[in-house]
Design a protein around this motif. Structure first.
Motif, PDB file in Angstrom:
ATOM      1  N   GLU A 138       0.813  -1.221   0.000  1.00 28.50           N
ATOM      2  CA  GLU A 138       0.000   0.000   0.000  1.00 28.50           C
ATOM      3  C   GLU A 138       0.847   1.274   0.000  1.00 28.50           C
ATOM      4  OE1 GLU A 138      -3.295   0.790  -0.104  1.00 28.50           O
ATOM      5  OE2 GLU A 138      -3.760  -1.293  -0.568  1.00 28.50           O
ATOM      6  N   ILE A 139       2.097   1.185   0.470  1.00 27.01           N
ATOM      7  CA  ILE A 139       2.947   2.379   0.497  1.00 27.01           C
ATOM      8  C   ILE A 139       4.060   2.260  -0.542  1.00 27.01           C
ATOM      9  CG2 ILE A 139       2.413   3.030   2.870  1.00 27.01           C
ATOM     10  CD1 ILE A 139       5.080   1.685   3.675  1.00 27.01           C
ATOM     11  N   HIS A 140       3.708   1.625  -1.671  1.00 27.90           N
ATOM     12  CA  HIS A 140       4.576   1.565  -2.844  1.00 27.90           C
ATOM     13  C   HIS A 140       5.767   0.634  -2.671  1.00 27.90           C
ATOM     14  CE1 HIS A 140       2.076   4.898  -3.984  1.00 27.90           C
ATOM     15  NE2 HIS A 140       2.549   5.654  -3.019  1.00 27.90           N
ATOM     16  N   GLY A 141       5.657  -0.312  -1.753  1.00 30.42           N
ATOM     17  CA  GLY A 141       6.700  -1.310  -1.594  1.00 30.42           C
ATOM     18  C   GLY A 141       6.481  -2.480  -2.539  1.00 30.42           C
ATOM     19  N   PRO A 142       7.370  -3.473  -2.516  1.00 31.35           N
ATOM     20  CA  PRO A 142       7.273  -4.605  -3.435  1.00 31.35           C
ATOM     21  C   PRO A 142       6.192  -5.604  -3.037  1.00 31.35           C
ATOM     22  CG  PRO A 142       9.086  -4.942  -1.928  1.00 31.35           C
ATOM     23  CD  PRO A 142       8.556  -3.559  -1.644  1.00 31.35           C
ATOM     24  N   PHE A 143       5.736  -6.345  -4.011  1.00 30.89           N
ATOM     25  CA  PHE A 143       4.829  -7.478  -3.784  1.00 30.89           C
ATOM     26  C   PHE A 143       5.673  -8.728  -3.557  1.00 30.89           C
ATOM     27  CE2 PHE A 143       3.024 -11.335  -5.538  1.00 30.89           C
ATOM     28  CZ  PHE A 143       1.760 -11.390  -4.947  1.00 30.89           C
ATOM     29  N   TRP A 144       5.220  -9.592  -2.670  1.00 31.07           N
ATOM     30  CA  TRP A 144       5.822 -10.922  -2.596  1.00 31.07           C
ATOM     31  C   TRP A 144       4.717 -11.940  -2.328  1.00 31.07           C
ATOM     32  CZ3 TRP A 144       6.790  -7.178   1.154  1.00 31.07           C
ATOM     33  CH2 TRP A 144       6.337  -7.435   2.448  1.00 31.07           C
ATOM     34  N   PRO A 145       4.823 -13.117  -2.916  1.00 29.50           N
ATOM     35  CA  PRO A 145       3.820 -14.157  -2.688  1.00 29.50           C
ATOM     36  C   PRO A 145       3.958 -14.679  -1.270  1.00 29.50           C
ATOM     37  CG  PRO A 145       5.616 -14.997  -4.031  1.00 29.50           C
ATOM     38  CD  PRO A 145       5.881 -13.540  -3.847  1.00 29.50           C
ATOM     39  N   VAL A 146       2.844 -14.862  -0.587  1.00 30.81           N
ATOM     40  CA  VAL A 146       2.864 -15.344   0.793  1.00 30.81           C
ATOM     41  C   VAL A 146       2.344 -16.782   0.845  1.00 30.81           C
ATOM     42  CG1 VAL A 146       2.006 -14.992   3.141  1.00 30.81           C
ATOM     43  CG2 VAL A 146       2.519 -13.019   1.697  1.00 30.81           C
ATOM     44  N   PRO A 147       3.234 -17.758   0.974  1.00 33.08           N
ATOM     45  CA  PRO A 147       2.774 -19.138   1.131  1.00 33.08           C
ATOM     46  C   PRO A 147       2.065 -19.276   2.475  1.00 33.08           C
ATOM     47  CG  PRO A 147       5.132 -19.002   1.490  1.00 33.08           C
ATOM     48  CD  PRO A 147       4.706 -17.654   1.009  1.00 33.08           C
ATOM     49  N   LEU A 148       1.012 -20.047   2.509  1.00 28.13           N
ATOM     50  CA  LEU A 148       0.153 -20.121   3.689  1.00 28.13           C
ATOM     51  C   LEU A 148       0.059 -21.548   4.224  1.00 28.13           C
ATOM     52  CD1 LEU A 148      -2.622 -17.822   2.197  1.00 28.13           C
ATOM     53  CD2 LEU A 148      -0.939 -17.174   3.941  1.00 28.13           C
ATOM     54  N   GLY A 149      -0.489 -21.667   5.406  1.00 29.05           N
ATOM     55  CA  GLY A 149      -0.614 -22.963   6.052  1.00 29.05           C
ATOM     56  C   GLY A 149       0.040 -22.995   7.418  1.00 29.05           C
ATOM     57  N   ARG A 150       0.471 -21.813   7.913  1.00 27.26           N
ATOM     58  CA  ARG A 150       1.043 -21.741   9.263  1.00 27.26           C
ATOM     59  C   ARG A 150      -0.040 -22.042  10.291  1.00 27.26           C
ATOM     60  NH1 ARG A 150       2.343 -17.792   6.122  1.00 27.26           N
ATOM     61  NH2 ARG A 150       4.507 -17.206   5.681  1.00 27.26           N
ATOM     62  N   ARG A 151       0.384 -22.598  11.398  1.00 22.47           N
ATOM     63  CA  ARG A 151      -0.516 -22.819  12.532  1.00 22.47           C
ATOM     64  C   ARG A 151      -0.077 -21.885  13.660  1.00 22.47           C
ATOM     65  NH1 ARG A 151      -4.789 -26.607  12.316  1.00 22.47           N
ATOM     66  NH2 ARG A 151      -4.141 -27.582  14.272  1.00 22.47           N
ATOM     67  N   ASP A 152      -0.985 -21.603  14.569  1.00 23.20           N
ATOM     68  CA  ASP A 152      -0.695 -20.707  15.682  1.00 23.20           C
ATOM     69  C   ASP A 152      -0.092 -21.457  16.858  1.00 23.20           C
ATOM     70  OD1 ASP A 152      -1.794 -18.492  14.338  1.00 23.20           O
ATOM     71  OD2 ASP A 152      -3.812 -19.066  14.965  1.00 23.20           O
ATOM     72  N   GLY A 153       0.932 -20.837  17.471  1.00 19.41           N
ATOM     73  CA  GLY A 153       1.532 -21.420  18.661  1.00 19.41           C
ATOM     74  C   GLY A 153       0.672 -21.184  19.890  1.00 19.41           C
ATOM     75  N   ARG A 154       0.939 -21.942  20.934  1.00 21.39           N
ATOM     76  CA  ARG A 154       0.194 -21.810  22.184  1.00 21.39           C
ATOM     77  C   ARG A 154       1.045 -21.224  23.303  1.00 21.39           C
ATOM     78  NH1 ARG A 154      -1.191 -27.319  20.698  1.00 21.39           N
ATOM     79  NH2 ARG A 154      -3.328 -27.437  19.887  1.00 21.39           N
TER      80      ARG A 154
END
Length: 328
Positions: A138-154
């Motif tokens: 949004e502030i004119h920085g680069p795009f990068w693909p974000v691979p997903l599938g992380r789980r949340d720690g406890r």
């Protein structure tokens, strides 16, 4: 270069990034289409909300990027930085480096929107990664693909922050060691330090360089003396509340000016100045300063993809939190 050629080059760069991500993340259980069936509108939901937020308050982009960085460097990218602690068990939020973090409410708002569309499906860790990327975009920085599938720690432990998070007073050897522990190399140290092109710091984050560098009331000899004069005008010795732009003049815009400042010995933190103490990081600083950031956008995108994979929880590890500040 003609517009058509530029477009082809841009699309080729995006394809290379996507292929790079697919190659590097499949083994870890992360993928670009992880939620394609379970939450197909995830990207649009996050993007729309972050566009709304940053269009109103562009200065929030830096804190949102910083939050992702602080999360990944402590226990890996598991959203542990978002967890609330207790009096007897203080969490990462309570550590001094995290007391200045902002934007938790934004993450909560995005999570609520995602939960409405896809209940119990998307992790807070993935939301944090997407929010950081979209905020920079949004502030004119680069795009990068974000691979997903992380789980949340406890688990979230205050004292682990001091042991794992790079600090503004670290020297280059310490920085390299902290980055290496998260699978990041020397080049990544220089590239990700470039994130300081946006945002602000309280005077307390660097005032020792102005007033008491070695405990003798002296200044840091690696900091431009003319810049010291300007900083002293903004920050008095006991001032811990005044904010100073890390990249004066363009602290709300993602650009290469940071490297020009570091090359001129005007980096705000000791960790910025430390980039000139290693042949590889120094060469990178001067390359970007002299070529107007010719490769910075591409490099930053690649380093963010690497950082976003740090010690991730996948599969049956961790959980999908209902509320980002609370374990289920």
């Amino acid at each position: 270069m003609a517009k058509g050629q530029k477009l082809v080059s841009f699309l080729t760069f995006q394809l290379i990034l996507v292929l790079l991500v697919l190659d590097q993340t499949n083994a870890q259980g992360l993928s670009l289409d992880y939620y394609s069936k379970t939450c197909p509108d995830l990207g649009n939901i996050v993007r729309k909300e972050i566009h709304r937020v940053i269009s109103i308050a562009p200065s929030l982009a830096a804190p949102l990027l910083r939050m992702h960085f602080h999360d990944c460097f402590v226990r890996g990218c598991d959203a542990s930085v978002l967890l609330n602690g207790t009096t007897n068990n203080p969490a990462e939020k309570a550590a001094i480096p995290n007391l200045s973090l902002r934007g938790f409410n934004i993450i909560d708002n995005v999570k609520a929107l995602v939960e409405k569309a896809c209940p119990g499906v998307v992790s807070c860790a993935d939301i944090l990664a997407l929010v950081a990327r979209d905020a920079v975009l949004e502030i004119h920085g680069p795009f990068w693909p974000v691979p997903l599938g992380r789980r949340d720690g406890r688990v979230s432990i205050m004292n682990q922050v001091f042991a794992e998070l790079p600090a503004p007073f670290h020297n280059i050897s310490t920085l390299k060691a902290f980055f290496a522990a998260k699978g990041l190399n020397t080049k990544d140290v220089a590239v990700l330090s470039g994130g300081h092109t946006i945002g602000t710091s309280h005077c307390g984050g660097f005032s020792n360089r102005l007033y008491n560098f070695t405990g003798r009331g002296d200044t840091d000899p690696t900091l431009d003396p003319n810049y010291i004069v300007k900083l002293k005008q903004k920050c008095k010795p006991a001032d811990t509340t005044t904010l100073v732009e890390m990249d004066p003049g363009s602290f709300k815009t993602f650009d290469e000016d940071y490297f020009t400042l570091v090359a001129k010995r005007r980096g705000l933190f000791q960790s910025d100045a430390a980039l000139l103490d290693d042949p590889e990081t120094k060469a990178y600083v001067f390359l970007q300063a002299q070529t107007h950031g010719s490769t910075f956008g591409k490099d930053f995108a690649q380093s963010m993809v690497k950082m976003g994979k740090a010690l991730v929880l996948t599969g049956t590890q961790g959980e999908i939190r209902k509320h980002c500040a609370l374990v289920n």
